[in-house]
Enzyme design. Structure first.
Site, PDB file in Angstrom:
ATOM      1  CG  PHE A 139     -13.419  -3.632  -2.447  1.00 48.76           C
ATOM      2  CD1 PHE A 139     -12.431  -2.684  -2.265  1.00 48.76           C
ATOM      3  CD2 PHE A 139     -13.328  -4.466  -3.556  1.00 48.76           C
ATOM      4  CE1 PHE A 139     -11.360  -2.583  -3.154  1.00 48.76           C
ATOM      5  CE2 PHE A 139     -12.271  -4.367  -4.449  1.00 48.76           C
ATOM      6  CZ  PHE A 139     -11.286  -3.429  -4.244  1.00 48.76           C
ATOM      7  N   PRO A 140     -15.502  -2.919   2.047  1.00 42.47           N
ATOM      8  CG  PRO A 140     -14.880  -2.026   4.108  1.00 42.47           C
ATOM      9  CD  PRO A 140     -14.308  -2.617   2.864  1.00 42.47           C
ATOM     10  CG  LEU A 141     -17.345   1.903   3.248  1.00 39.28           C
ATOM     11  CD1 LEU A 141     -16.644   3.217   3.571  1.00 39.28           C
ATOM     12  CD2 LEU A 141     -18.732   1.878   3.881  1.00 39.28           C
ATOM     13  N   GLY A 142     -17.853  -0.897  -0.763  1.00 39.19           N
ATOM     14  CA  GLY A 142     -17.914  -1.051  -2.211  1.00 39.19           C
ATOM     15  C   GLY A 142     -16.615  -0.671  -2.905  1.00 39.19           C
ATOM     16  N   GLY A 143     -15.598  -0.344  -2.110  1.00 41.33           N
ATOM     17  CA  GLY A 143     -14.292  -0.042  -2.698  1.00 41.33           C
ATOM     18  C   GLY A 143     -14.252   1.301  -3.406  1.00 41.33           C
TER      19      GLY A 143
ATOM     20  N   PRO B  10     -20.997   1.623  -6.227  1.00 43.19           N
ATOM     21  CG  PRO B  10     -22.556   2.688  -7.570  1.00 43.19           C
ATOM     22  CD  PRO B  10     -21.384   1.772  -7.621  1.00 43.19           C
TER      23      PRO B  10
ATOM     24  CE1 TYR C 193      -3.252  -2.783   0.107  1.00 48.90           C
ATOM     25  CE2 TYR C 193      -3.675  -2.318   2.411  1.00 48.90           C
ATOM     26  CZ  TYR C 193      -3.943  -3.042   1.269  1.00 48.90           C
ATOM     27  OH  TYR C 193      -4.900  -4.023   1.294  1.00 48.90           O
TER      28      TYR C 193
HETATM   29  N1  LIG Z   1      -7.243  -8.312   0.546  1.00 47.91           N
HETATM   30  C1  LIG Z   1      -7.448  -7.543  -0.503  1.00 47.91           C
HETATM   31  O1  LIG Z   1      -7.327  -7.953  -1.655  1.00 47.91           O
HETATM   32  C2  LIG Z   1      -7.873  -6.113  -0.302  1.00 47.91           C
HETATM   33  C3  LIG Z   1      -8.308  -5.355  -1.402  1.00 47.91           C
HETATM   34  C4  LIG Z   1      -8.730  -4.062  -1.172  1.00 47.91           C
HETATM   35  C5  LIG Z   1      -8.715  -3.534   0.102  1.00 47.91           C
HETATM   36  N2  LIG Z   1      -8.261  -4.270   1.161  1.00 47.91           N
HETATM   37  C6  LIG Z   1      -8.294  -3.750   2.546  1.00 47.91           C
HETATM   38  O2  LIG Z   1      -9.641  -3.444   2.843  1.00 47.91           O
HETATM   39  C7  LIG Z   1      -9.729  -2.092   3.291  1.00 47.91           C
HETATM   40  C8  LIG Z   1     -11.068  -1.512   2.874  1.00 47.91           C
HETATM   41  O3  LIG Z   1     -11.179  -1.506   1.459  1.00 47.91           O
HETATM   42  P1  LIG Z   1     -11.070  -0.181   0.607  1.00 47.91           P
HETATM   43  O4  LIG Z   1     -10.410   0.894   1.392  1.00 47.91           O
HETATM   44  O5  LIG Z   1     -10.501  -0.552  -0.691  1.00 47.91           O
HETATM   45  O6  LIG Z   1     -12.561   0.154   0.247  1.00 47.91           O
HETATM   46  P2  LIG Z   1     -13.831   0.662   1.082  1.00 47.91           P
HETATM   47  O7  LIG Z   1     -13.533   0.777   2.532  1.00 47.91           O
HETATM   48  O8  LIG Z   1     -14.964  -0.162   0.626  1.00 47.91           O
HETATM   49  O9  LIG Z   1     -14.042   2.100   0.454  1.00 47.91           O
HETATM   50  C9  LIG Z   1     -13.057   3.068   0.491  1.00 47.91           C
HETATM   51  C10 LIG Z   1     -13.511   4.148  -0.462  1.00 47.91           C
HETATM   52  O10 LIG Z   1     -14.694   4.750   0.045  1.00 47.91           O
HETATM   53  C11 LIG Z   1     -14.444   6.124   0.342  1.00 47.91           C
HETATM   54  N3  LIG Z   1     -15.050   6.385   1.647  1.00 47.91           N
HETATM   55  C12 LIG Z   1     -14.653   5.970   2.871  1.00 47.91           C
HETATM   56  N4  LIG Z   1     -15.496   6.399   3.826  1.00 47.91           N
HETATM   57  C13 LIG Z   1     -16.457   7.109   3.188  1.00 47.91           C
HETATM   58  C14 LIG Z   1     -17.596   7.808   3.618  1.00 47.91           C
HETATM   59  N5  LIG Z   1     -17.936   7.848   4.909  1.00 47.91           N
HETATM   60  N6  LIG Z   1     -18.365   8.429   2.697  1.00 47.91           N
HETATM   61  C15 LIG Z   1     -18.047   8.393   1.381  1.00 47.91           C
HETATM   62  N7  LIG Z   1     -16.971   7.738   0.890  1.00 47.91           N
HETATM   63  C16 LIG Z   1     -16.181   7.096   1.797  1.00 47.91           C
HETATM   64  C17 LIG Z   1     -12.957   6.298   0.363  1.00 47.91           C
HETATM   65  O11 LIG Z   1     -12.595   7.578  -0.086  1.00 47.91           O
HETATM   66  P3  LIG Z   1     -11.811   8.589   0.907  1.00 47.91           P
HETATM   67  O12 LIG Z   1     -10.474   7.967   1.166  1.00 47.91           O
HETATM   68  O13 LIG Z   1     -11.740   9.842   0.134  1.00 47.91           O
HETATM   69  O14 LIG Z   1     -12.656   8.683   2.153  1.00 47.91           O
HETATM   70  C18 LIG Z   1     -12.502   5.243  -0.631  1.00 47.91           C
HETATM   71  O15 LIG Z   1     -12.630   5.728  -1.955  1.00 47.91           O
HETATM   72  C19 LIG Z   1      -8.538  -1.412   2.604  1.00 47.91           C
HETATM   73  O16 LIG Z   1      -8.225  -0.174   3.201  1.00 47.91           O
HETATM   74  C20 LIG Z   1      -7.485  -2.478   2.759  1.00 47.91           C
HETATM   75  O17 LIG Z   1      -6.938  -2.434   4.072  1.00 47.91           O
HETATM   76  C21 LIG Z   1      -7.852  -5.557   0.954  1.00 47.91           C
END
Ligand SMILES: NC(=O)c1ccc[n+]([C@@H]2O[C@H](COP(=O)([O-])OP(=O)(O)OC[C@H]3O[C@@H](n4cnc5c(N)ncnc54)[C@H](OP(=O)(O)O)[C@@H]3O)[C@@H](O)[C@H]2O)c1
Length: 290
Positions: free
Chosen positions: A217-221, A225, A67
């Protein structure tokens, strides 16, 4: 001590049987860059987000050595923000993907390369032992079904050496999880899962086996959406945001589920952490999954 999964919505989970973690944690992938190929983010903001997350009660941070964007590296931000680490802070990391010259994860490490990747995590985080290391396999299109045994056995050997406390697997199907569990205990599974992507049978397997299920991708990544009409309807009922409803839904989906929403924004962090207070009704759940 074991996990009592009978309570409706416990706030904590015993990871690997011995590490109590709050079920609402933090994902560090968005600290170096907001999108997969986007520009670097301000490292000062990243440090502030991490410190605020811990202030707000986060004790489970998910990261990876890969990362990074340019000189902004998630593990280095974590070390700068939080070392010396307070007791009870669990930092989970993952190995498997290799980093291409353009700084984007591409290609997969073989068993012989995993020690180096584990050591890179230890060095950048400033730790002697990693709490949880996932073997992350396959591409971004979901589990690919390839064998994981040799690579998982290599990580199990590093665990036996004392470099790792618990092992996990990421982006796997049921057969891959079973293959890993035949080699060494699996403390956590990290697969893609959220309110509009709910078909992973491994959630039930994990719940039955005392394994943490940690959706990525708990928030859809940020690209699928989660603010569809159903979510907006429930959000409006509670005066909450779509992200808060998506997180509350995850926390209600299983007591074995640990949420790790990712953000590089202090405002989004505050909003996400506040989701812990949101309790969805049976009717809300019916709307969301109907
Ligand atoms: N094992 C794997 O293959 C894998 C793959 C992906 C991710 N991960 C892990 O899983 C974690 C979570 O996944 P993720 O970060 O990709 O996706 P996520 O948590 O589903 O979504 C993050 C996205 O949503 C936005 N966001 C966050 N909070 C928000 C809110 N309250 N309102 C509106 N938009 C919001 C963020 O933008 P802003 O930053 O601008 O808030 C970012 O674009 C990662 O951080 C990583 O540690 C693991």
């Amino acid at each position: 001590m074991t996990n009592d999964l009978s309570t409706a919505r416990p706030d904590t989970f015993l990871l690997g049987g011995d590490l109590p973690v709050r079920r609402l944690g933090f994902g560090a992938m968005r600290l170096p860059t907001g999108t997969f190929q986007g520009p670097p983010r301000d490292p000062g903001t990243g440090v502030a987000v991490l410190r605020r997350a811990v202030e707000l009660g986060v004790n489970h941070i998910d990261t990876a050595w890969f990362y990074r964007r340019g000189t902004v590296v998630a593990n280095e931000l974590i070390r700068k923000a939080l070392a010396p680490y307070r007791d009870g802070l669990v930092i989970a990391t993952k190995v498997g993907p290799l980093l291409a010259a353009d700084g984007v994860p591409r290609g997969e490490a073989g068993p012989g390369e995993l020690r180096r990747l584990v050591e890179e995590n230890l060095d950048t985080l400033g730790l002697d032992r990693l709490d949880l290391v996932y073997l992350r396999v396959g591409g971004m299109g979901g589990p690919g079904g390839e064998p994981v045994g040799e690579r998982f056995a290599a990580l199990a050997a590093l665990r036996d050496e004392g470099l790792i406390r618990h092992l996990g697997v990421s982006n796997v199907d049921a057969a891959q999880l079973a293959e890993a569990r035949a080699i060494a205990p699996v403390a956590a599974v990290q697969n893609s899962f959220h309110v509009h992507d709910r078909d992973d049978p491994l959630l039930a397997v994990c719940e039955q086996s005392g394994i943490a299920y940690v959706p990525f991708f708990p928030l859809g990544g940020g690209h699928r959406p989660i603010d569809a009409a159903r979510v907006e309807r429930v959000a409006a009922r509670h005066g909450a945001s779509a992200a808060q409803v998506a997180l509350a839904w995850l926390l209600s989906a299983s007591p074995a589920l640990l949420a790790i929403p990712g953000t590089g924004s202090l405002a989004h962090l505050e909003e996400n952490m506040d989701a812990a207070r949101l309790r969805l009704t049976e009717d809300d759940l019916a709307v969301l999954t109907g």
